[in-house]
Design a protein around this motif. Sequence first.
Motif, short mmCIF file in Angstrom:
data_model
loop_
_atom_site.label_atom_id
_atom_site.label_comp_id
_atom_site.label_asym_id
_atom_site.label_seq_id
_atom_site.Cartn_x
_atom_site.Cartn_y
_atom_site.Cartn_z
N ALA A 22 0.83 -1.21 0.00
CA ALA A 22 0.00 0.00 0.00
C ALA A 22 0.86 1.25 0.00
N SER A 23 1.95 1.22 0.78
CA SER A 23 2.84 2.37 0.84
C SER A 23 3.49 2.63 -0.52
N GLN A 24 3.90 1.55 -1.18
CA GLN A 24 4.52 1.69 -2.49
C GLN A 24 3.54 2.29 -3.50
N LEU A 25 2.28 1.81 -3.45
CA LEU A 25 1.27 2.33 -4.37
C LEU A 25 0.97 3.79 -4.09
N ALA A 26 1.00 4.15 -2.79
CA ALA A 26 0.66 5.52 -2.40
C ALA A 26 1.78 6.49 -2.72
N HIS A 27 3.02 6.08 -2.47
CA HIS A 27 4.14 7.00 -2.59
C HIS A 27 4.93 6.85 -3.89
N GLY A 28 4.93 5.65 -4.50
CA GLY A 28 5.72 5.45 -5.72
C GLY A 28 5.35 6.40 -6.83
N PRO A 29 4.09 6.45 -7.27
CA PRO A 29 3.72 7.37 -8.35
C PRO A 29 3.97 8.83 -7.98
N LEU A 31 6.26 10.01 -5.89
CA LEU A 31 7.71 10.25 -5.92
C LEU A 31 8.20 10.39 -7.35
N VAL A 32 7.82 9.44 -8.19
CA VAL A 32 8.26 9.48 -9.58
C VAL A 32 7.72 10.72 -10.29
N GLY A 33 6.50 11.13 -9.93
CA GLY A 33 5.94 12.34 -10.51
C GLY A 33 6.77 13.56 -10.17
N ARG A 34 7.21 13.65 -8.90
CA ARG A 34 8.06 14.77 -8.49
C ARG A 34 9.41 14.72 -9.21
N LEU A 35 9.98 13.51 -9.32
CA LEU A 35 11.27 13.37 -10.00
C LEU A 35 11.15 13.73 -11.48
N ASP A 36 10.03 13.36 -12.08
CA ASP A 36 9.80 13.66 -13.49
C ASP A 36 9.80 15.17 -13.74
N ILE A 37 9.08 15.90 -12.90
CA ILE A 37 9.03 17.36 -13.03
C ILE A 37 10.40 17.97 -12.81
N ALA A 38 11.10 17.51 -11.76
CA ALA A 38 12.42 18.04 -11.46
C ALA A 38 13.41 17.73 -12.58
N ALA A 39 13.28 16.55 -13.18
CA ALA A 39 14.19 16.16 -14.27
C ALA A 39 13.97 17.04 -15.49
N ALA A 40 12.72 17.35 -15.80
CA ALA A 40 12.43 18.21 -16.95
C ALA A 40 13.06 19.58 -16.76
N THR A 41 12.97 20.10 -15.53
CA THR A 41 13.58 21.40 -15.24
C THR A 41 15.09 21.34 -15.34
N ALA A 42 15.69 20.27 -14.77
CA ALA A 42 17.15 20.12 -14.79
C ALA A 42 17.67 19.99 -16.21
#
Length: 247
Positions: A22-29, A31-42
């Motif tokens: 449940a934790s993985q389902l709740a936090h995985g997407p 977390l990856v969503g935040r990384l995706d946005i940060a990566a686009a900016t970087a």
Amino acid sequence: MKNSRPIPILTGALATVLLGTASQLAHGPALVGRLDIAAATALLEAGGNGASARFLTSEGWLTRHPTLAGGDTLDDAIRARAALAVSRIPGMGGVHWALSQRRRAATDSDAAPALHCQQDVEAVVKARSIRFAEGSAAFDPASEEVLGEVAAALGPCVGSIIAINGHTDAAGDEAGNVELSFERAEAVRRALVGRGIPADGLRARGVGSAKPLAGLEKTDTANRRIEFSVIATVPLAPTPVDTPGAG
């Protein structure tokens, strides 16, 4: 009654698994969503126009280890800088570039991926150095950024064997030179592993002063260096990296 105790234990274990899922389902997407946005900016800030980061494995699972793609017109130095910028985002895993269509079309040789990595490493270290403290295998702080760029350049060739050879000049005891050159090569190996390059593909070796650069005396300090060779079916030309300091 003898069989009653395992039931709570099994129930607890099952609850732990369910909570973890449940934790993985709740936090995985998220977390990856935040990384995706940060990566686009970087990528944009590093000059990686047209490039993007994909946070999915080949099986379609979310991952913190993105594959960078696009930006086929970018030169090797910008690609390396962009990958380094993405890798520095908090929470990010290993980063590597996908082999672009342009680079695939450059040659049909089996050695093409290794040649590509060799050229990328050469571009990174063309005018820069991996430096060590005098007589030591401790990196100069300024070398940390260079090591990150080398790791980014080697990322697309994970699966090849990457040789890291340490060299010294002929000053001092040769047994000590061999030991120091190995310690420096091993330090580089550990640094690359820490930056996402699999340990099983890296080979560290110290050769002391046995192989000076062509045209130089063995005592010339320019022989103090680290060489990288990305190996496919045949060894490729090594990339010398100046390492000032004793040895």
